[in-house]
Scaffold this motif. Structure first.
Motif, PDB file in Angstrom:
ATOM      1  N   GLY A   1      50.244  57.459-117.325  1.00 19.54           N
ATOM      2  CA  GLY A   1      50.613  58.632-116.551  1.00 19.54           C
ATOM      3  C   GLY A   1      49.616  59.758-116.682  1.00 19.54           C
ATOM      4  O   GLY A   1      49.995  60.934-116.584  1.00 19.54           O
ATOM      5  N   ALA A   2      48.332  59.437-116.907  1.00 12.51           N
ATOM      6  CA  ALA A   2      47.328  60.469-117.166  1.00 12.51           C
ATOM      7  C   ALA A   2      47.051  61.314-115.927  1.00 12.51           C
ATOM      8  O   ALA A   2      46.628  60.781-114.903  1.00 12.51           O
TER       9      ALA A   2
ATOM     10  N   GLY B   1      40.577  58.423-119.947  1.00  9.19           N
ATOM     11  CA  GLY B   1      40.573  59.867-120.044  1.00  9.19           C
ATOM     12  C   GLY B   1      39.525  60.521-119.175  1.00  9.19           C
ATOM     13  O   GLY B   1      39.137  59.974-118.136  1.00  9.19           O
ATOM     14  N   TRP B   2      39.034  61.686-119.605  1.00  8.80           N
ATOM     15  CA  TRP B   2      38.148  62.476-118.762  1.00  8.80           C
ATOM     16  C   TRP B   2      37.196  63.341-119.571  1.00  8.80           C
ATOM     17  O   TRP B   2      37.404  63.617-120.743  1.00  8.80           O
TER      18      TRP B   2
ATOM     19  N   GLY C   1      45.468  59.037-129.149  1.00 12.47           N
ATOM     20  CA  GLY C   1      44.757  60.014-128.346  1.00 12.47           C
ATOM     21  C   GLY C   1      43.741  60.773-129.182  1.00 12.47           C
ATOM     22  O   GLY C   1      43.974  61.039-130.370  1.00 12.47           O
ATOM     23  N   THR C   2      42.609  61.128-128.581  1.00  6.71           N
ATOM     24  CA  THR C   2      41.577  61.887-129.275  1.00  6.71           C
ATOM     25  C   THR C   2      41.093  63.022-128.380  1.00  6.71           C
ATOM     26  O   THR C   2      41.176  62.948-127.153  1.00  6.71           O
ATOM     27  N   GLY C   3      40.543  64.081-129.009  1.00  4.73           N
ATOM     28  CA  GLY C   3      40.023  65.215-128.248  1.00  4.73           C
ATOM     29  C   GLY C   3      41.139  66.063-127.684  1.00  4.73           C
ATOM     30  O   GLY C   3      42.180  66.273-128.321  1.00  4.73           O
ATOM     31  N   ASP C   4      40.944  66.552-126.454  1.00  5.36           N
ATOM     32  CA  ASP C   4      41.969  67.343-125.771  1.00  5.36           C
ATOM     33  C   ASP C   4      42.994  66.382-125.176  1.00  5.36           C
ATOM     34  O   ASP C   4      42.805  65.832-124.089  1.00  5.36           O
ATOM     35  N   THR C   5      44.084  66.163-125.884  1.00  6.05           N
ATOM     36  CA  THR C   5      45.044  65.129-125.497  1.00  6.05           C
ATOM     37  C   THR C   5      46.045  65.575-124.439  1.00  6.05           C
ATOM     38  O   THR C   5      46.760  64.734-123.886  1.00  6.05           O
ATOM     39  N   PHE C   6      46.102  66.866-124.163  1.00  6.60           N
ATOM     40  CA  PHE C   6      47.070  67.351-123.170  1.00  6.60           C
ATOM     41  C   PHE C   6      46.824  66.686-121.810  1.00  6.60           C
ATOM     42  O   PHE C   6      45.709  66.674-121.306  1.00  6.60           O
ATOM     43  N   GLY C   7      47.886  66.123-121.226  1.00  5.41           N
ATOM     44  CA  GLY C   7      47.805  65.497-119.906  1.00  5.41           C
ATOM     45  C   GLY C   7      47.508  64.010-119.919  1.00  5.41           C
ATOM     46  O   GLY C   7      47.693  63.336-118.904  1.00  5.41           O
ATOM     47  N   LEU C   8      47.062  63.472-121.061  1.00  5.70           N
ATOM     48  CA  LEU C   8      46.771  62.028-121.117  1.00  5.70           C
ATOM     49  C   LEU C   8      48.071  61.224-121.027  1.00  5.70           C
ATOM     50  O   LEU C   8      48.136  60.180-120.388  1.00  5.70           O
ATOM     51  N   GLN C   9      49.087  61.663-121.740  1.00  6.83           N
ATOM     52  CA  GLN C   9      50.476  61.179-121.666  1.00  6.83           C
ATOM     53  C   GLN C   9      50.726  59.793-122.270  1.00  6.83           C
ATOM     54  O   GLN C   9      51.717  59.573-122.926  1.00  6.83           O
ATOM     55  N   GLY C  10      49.874  58.806-122.023  1.00  5.96           N
ATOM     56  CA  GLY C  10      50.138  57.470-122.559  1.00  5.96           C
ATOM     57  C   GLY C  10      50.653  56.510-121.505  1.00  5.96           C
ATOM     58  O   GLY C  10      50.370  56.658-120.321  1.00  5.96           O
TER      59      GLY C  10
END
Length: 250
Positions: A196-197, A101-102, A144-153
């Motif tokens: 696909g993050a 993540g980021w 997913g934890t935190g701001d999960t938008f865009g992490l995708q998996g």
């Protein structure tokens, strides 16, 4: 007569499955992770990769890229770690991804920001030859934890019949389940995992999110219950004795 019948029952009771033979011959495996971050005109990228030097060796990856923004005392970091191990014979194993993540605090008025993980190929890949027909099974759990938008998996890619399975979700990568496909003796298969993050913003980006993935897999050959050679010999003697007893009684 009772003794012969008892011997025959013992012989029949000892019918069992032959020991399992290896269901797969390992061919190749690799892991790869590329972390990319761009803030305005400044970019940073780091690639971590690993493949077998010795057959069935554990593999690991660890990549992190950072672009600072000194004027705002902020910046953006993209990172992730992964590891993979195999069981004896290459018929089972596990793959674990952590902290994918980021952490970006470039703000809403700073230059455009883009965060990405892995444009360099599969995060994990394993190729094997099926020595016997059976089933490939992979149990997966992504959180997913935190701001999960865009992490995708992660996507599961499979070169055999039935194809792979997409686990990607742009909102929240959290998911769990089982992926299963048939394998045919003599065929070669490749199973791989691809994340696909990615996320971007044209006017800076504040985001803190990460995901973990656990994938446990096994290859099991079809079970055929057959008598062992020793059991066949005992069964034959029992049947012969039973036939001789019947002739004497007649």
């Amino acid at each position: 007569m009772k003794r012969l019948s008892l011997g025959l029952l013992v012989a029949l009771g000892s019918v069992s499955a032959l020991p399992d033979f290896a269901a797969a011959t390992p061919i190749s495996a690799s892991m790869s992770l590329q972390a990319d971050v761009t803030v305005g005109d400044v970019s940073h990228s780091q690639l971590s990769s690993s493949s077998w030097g010795t057959l069935l060796n554990p593999l690991s990856i660890n990549a992190s890229a950072t672009v600072p923004v000194p004027e705002t005392n902020a910046g953006a970091t993209v990172s992730g770690q992964g590891s993979a191990a195999w069981g004896a014979g290459g018929n089972s194993g596990s793959v674990t991804f952590g902290n994918y993540g980021w952490d970006s605090t470039t703000g809403g008025s700073d230059p455009a920001t883009t965060l990405e993980l892995n444009n360099s190929g599969p995060d994990w890949s394993y190729t094997f030859l099926a020595d016997a027909s059976g089933t490939f099974t992979m149990k997966f759990s992504v959180v997913g934890t935190g701001d999960t938008f865009g992490l995708q998996g992660w996507d599961i890619d499979w070169t055999g019949a039935g194809g792979g399975q997409s686990l990607l979700d742009p909102i929240d990568p959290t998911t769990s389940g089982t992926f299963s496909r048939a394998v045919v003796a003599g065929e070669t298969y490749t199973i791989s995992l691809q994340n696909g993050a990615n996320i971007s913003s044209g006017g800076g980006l504040n985001a803190l999110g990460s995901m973990t993935g656990k994938f446990d897999w096994s290859i099991q050959q079809s079970s055929n219950v057959v008598p062992e050679p020793g059991t066949l010999a005992i069964l034959g003697l029992g049947l012969a004795g039973l036939a001789a007893s019947r002739r004497r009684k007649q």
